[in-house]
Design a protein around this motif. Sequence first.
Motif, mmCIF file in Angstrom:
data_model
loop_
_atom_site.group_PDB
_atom_site.id
_atom_site.type_symbol
_atom_site.label_atom_id
_atom_site.label_comp_id
_atom_site.label_asym_id
_atom_site.label_seq_id
_atom_site.Cartn_x
_atom_site.Cartn_y
_atom_site.Cartn_z
ATOM 1 N N THR A 377 104.301 132.927 17.692
ATOM 2 C CA THR A 377 103.962 131.844 19.032
ATOM 3 C C THR A 377 105.028 131.581 20.075
ATOM 4 N N ARG A 409 93.838 134.388 18.307
ATOM 5 C CA ARG A 409 93.421 133.776 19.158
ATOM 6 C C ARG A 409 93.070 132.627 18.776
ATOM 7 N N THR A 410 93.399 131.796 17.620
ATOM 8 C CA THR A 410 94.135 130.747 17.132
ATOM 9 C C THR A 410 95.196 130.330 17.643
ATOM 10 N N PHE A 412 96.678 131.984 19.700
ATOM 11 C CA PHE A 412 96.881 131.503 21.736
ATOM 12 C C PHE A 412 96.494 129.796 22.282
ATOM 13 N N LYS A 413 95.358 129.780 21.374
ATOM 14 C CA LYS A 413 94.928 128.333 21.564
ATOM 15 C C LYS A 413 95.507 127.588 21.689
ATOM 16 N N LEU A 414 96.966 127.538 20.770
ATOM 17 C CA LEU A 414 97.440 126.139 20.022
ATOM 18 C C LEU A 414 98.367 127.048 21.470
ATOM 19 N N ARG A 416 98.566 127.841 24.424
ATOM 20 C CA ARG A 416 98.056 127.752 25.974
ATOM 21 C C ARG A 416 97.711 126.007 25.724
ATOM 22 N N GLN A 417 97.367 125.436 24.795
ATOM 23 C CA GLN A 417 97.300 123.824 24.847
ATOM 24 C C GLN A 417 98.825 123.364 24.567
ATOM 25 N N LYS A 420 100.272 124.012 28.295
ATOM 26 C CA LYS A 420 99.334 122.814 28.887
ATOM 27 C C LYS A 420 100.386 121.539 29.244
ATOM 28 N N LYS A 429 92.410 133.035 32.243
ATOM 29 C CA LYS A 429 91.525 133.921 31.345
ATOM 30 C C LYS A 429 92.301 134.925 30.609
ATOM 31 N N HIS A 451 85.157 140.077 18.209
ATOM 32 C CA HIS A 451 85.631 139.397 18.059
ATOM 33 C C HIS A 451 87.044 139.539 19.106
#
Length: 593
Positions: A377, A409-410, A412-414, A416-417, A420, A429, A451
């Motif tokens: 992470t 991907r998960t 990366f999503k976490l 990014r959150q 933010k 993107k 994917h």
Amino acid sequence: MRHLLPGTTASRGMALGRARLVQPSRYLVDTRPLGEDEVDSEIEKLHRALDTARLELRELRGKLHGALAREVSEFIDAHTLLLDDPELLRGLDDLVRIGHYRPGAALKKQRDRLAAIFEAMDDPYLRSRKEDIDQVINRVISALQRQTSVEERKIAARVGEILIADSIAPADMAHLAGNGLLGVVASSGSPYSHSAILARSLDLPMLVGVRDALSTIHDDDLILLDSERGEAVVHPTAQDLSRYRAWQREAAQEGRRLATLANAPTRTRDGVDIRLYANAEMAPDIASARARGADGVGLYRTEFLFLRHKGLPSEDEQFIAYRDLVLGMGGLPVTIRTLDLGADKADAAGLAIRGEENPALGVRGVRLSLRYPAVFTTQIRAILRAACYGPVRVLVPMVTQPDELIAVRTLFKLARQELKRENVDLPEKLSLGAMIEVPAAAINVRELLEHADFLAIGTNDLAQYVLAADRGNDALENIYNPLQPALLRLISHVLTAGRRARKPVSLCGEIGGDVNFTAMLLALGLCEFSMHPGQLLLVRDRIASLDFHMLRKHAPKLIRARSHEEVAEMLGKIMLASQAVCSESISVNAPVL
């Protein structure tokens, strides 16, 4: 006397230099007993060799400075003390005078006797000192057997060194390359080894498989290393030296011609545009890629950030490195590969996995990253922050199954959150790609493409896993061959799947930068290459001479071939046909004078 040693070309080029043997492991020792009338002259010869070895150690100490001097001086002192050891010297003299051993045989007998004493010791440190005995005795034997003429010594004094070794580690080669190394002659090894790859990157000519190198070549022999012909010439003649000078002139002329291609488009003879990306890991690679007109960075290795640290690099350290990479490419796309450490190297980064008997098939690449999500992470956050400075893609290594990409991907999503919430600027993107180097990933590529936004074929490892052959093992040279039909079929399968899914596929393995394989890769449909920056102009030049559509017509024959010999034969015929078409085109369009 001139002596020619054949070998296998690992890195092309020529070099003229004096031989420097690295830990020579064997010598041809004359075991005939001495005549009484020979004793005095042989004793004198032995003492001259001992004096030469002492002088070499003094000169070596004088060349070292700073931290390197402090690190190495202990070993130089130990070797110097051994050369002055009364027991060693007395034993040598007695073997020659009383036992009538020739000096080389006396040195070998003393080495074997002392080595046996050290090996019998219980203390591991003292037992390891056997290496010092080997190195000191080998240095004296080398001095004893040196056979250079006065004229050769004059030439050798003006040139650098050519390393003669059984094998050489990549780290040692990198260090020596910065200190005047001109080339490498190895008695073992493979053209596909890590050392061979590095030699090509460093533009160092290298021969492997030169079986008699250590027993035939002596320190300070003048060597003409000719990797164009695949041979090393010991004691080259005037004719050999004239050939070398002619090659130098031609190489300089070819270098000037290739330099004009730096800003030229990469296009086949029939007008198909091809993308050439650079593999990189350090700032000089970025500068070199820009100077040679790369379309971007197709593979940025992040491992160096972890390996050069004691412990783990911080998020800010990684961010600065990735940001500088993106800015350095001036708006061209950059592909950052996430941490790709095998378990055999992970210990240096504090990520050791204990008890792995086969690290090559163990917890490495994405497997290691997912095992340490906090460490991963941190890298992901650094990449996301750097991606605001220019176009960035993320490449995941050692992917085997879709679940791994979903997990990445998960994360990366976490991340990014989190960023933010911290009011950090983020790219809209980020493309996520999979590296195809595991056979299961290549076979199951359609599912992965559901994917992945793009793919990069890593042929170095893919070939090893498909063929079950270590590329560094010279005994498997006939098996580890990039022309093996099984490998070609997998590459073709991945490229076809990418085209059908309308997703880009690049190739970043070693064969991508080898002009010997350019025609084959185009025939299979590859349109995106990634390679060491030093190969960009050579590959661009080769692509300009090839007809893409004609090559594509031959793809079915290539992938139906039964052996790599058959593939090589087909490629030869295809290239001849291509050249004939090119010559005919030139002839038809030539102006009438």
